[in-house]
Motif scaffolding. Structure first.
Motif, PDB file in Angstrom:
ATOM      1  N   TYR A 161       0.804  -1.161   0.064  1.00 14.81           N
ATOM      2  CA  TYR A 161      -0.159  -0.008   0.028  1.00 14.81           C
ATOM      3  C   TYR A 161       0.752   1.176   0.001  1.00 14.81           C
ATOM      4  O   TYR A 161       0.691   2.427  -0.645  1.00 14.81           O
ATOM      5  N   ARG A 162       2.050   1.158   0.850  1.00 16.63           N
ATOM      6  CA  ARG A 162       2.733   2.391   0.942  1.00 16.63           C
ATOM      7  C   ARG A 162       3.537   2.504  -0.496  1.00 16.63           C
ATOM      8  O   ARG A 162       3.500   3.769  -0.873  1.00 16.63           O
TER       9      ARG A 162
ATOM     10  N   ASN B 207       2.513   1.782  -3.319  1.00 21.99           N
ATOM     11  CA  ASN B 207       1.474   2.034  -4.339  1.00 21.99           C
ATOM     12  C   ASN B 207       1.174   3.473  -4.240  1.00 21.99           C
ATOM     13  O   ASN B 207       0.716   4.032  -5.172  1.00 21.99           O
ATOM     14  N   THR B 208       1.269   3.923  -3.033  1.00 22.81           N
ATOM     15  CA  THR B 208       0.853   5.564  -2.820  1.00 22.81           C
ATOM     16  C   THR B 208       1.708   6.521  -2.666  1.00 22.81           C
ATOM     17  O   THR B 208       1.350   7.669  -2.777  1.00 22.81           O
ATOM     18  N   ASP B 209       3.026   6.266  -2.413  1.00 25.97           N
ATOM     19  CA  ASP B 209       4.064   7.343  -2.246  1.00 25.97           C
ATOM     20  C   ASP B 209       5.138   6.996  -3.127  1.00 25.97           C
ATOM     21  O   ASP B 209       5.941   5.920  -3.102  1.00 25.97           O
ATOM     22  N   ARG B 210       5.393   7.822  -4.046  1.00 22.77           N
ATOM     23  CA  ARG B 210       6.328   7.835  -4.863  1.00 22.77           C
ATOM     24  C   ARG B 210       7.777   7.850  -4.340  1.00 22.77           C
ATOM     25  O   ARG B 210       8.888   7.336  -4.733  1.00 22.77           O
TER      26      ARG B 210
END
Length: 90
Positions: A37-38, A40-43
């Motif tokens: 999740y991290r 997938n959401t944090d570039r």
């Protein structure tokens, strides 16, 4: 009434091991989902993973390509190049 006999030690060991294994598997699943999740959401977190553990980011991109997000690798590379150029110009 029948007399109660104690359960064999092997059965108790198997039962306890199964419970422990189930809890351990649940914890590992939660940790892997949190990491996914991290990523997938944090570039910026993906950039950190790329610097420290590039093989893990490669697996992330491969899974994304299988699922359907084909452009993630190119988008990240383009963003990282533009931010690196921004730091050089300042």
């Amino acid at each position: 009434m029948l007399p109660r006999t104690p359960k064999p030690a092997l059965w108790r060991f198997i039962k306890g091991s199964a419970k422990t294994l189930f809890v351990l598997e649940a914890v590992c699943f939660a940790a892997s989902y949190g990491l996914y999740y991290r990523m997938n959401t944090d570039r910026d977190f993906r950039r950190y993973i790329n610097e420290k553990y590039p093989y893990a980011l490669e697996y992330y991109y491969k899974i994304g390509e299988i699922v359907g997000d084909i452009k993630a690798r190119e988008t990240d590379a383009k963003y990282w190049r533009s931010t690196a150029e921004g730091f050089k110009n300042e």
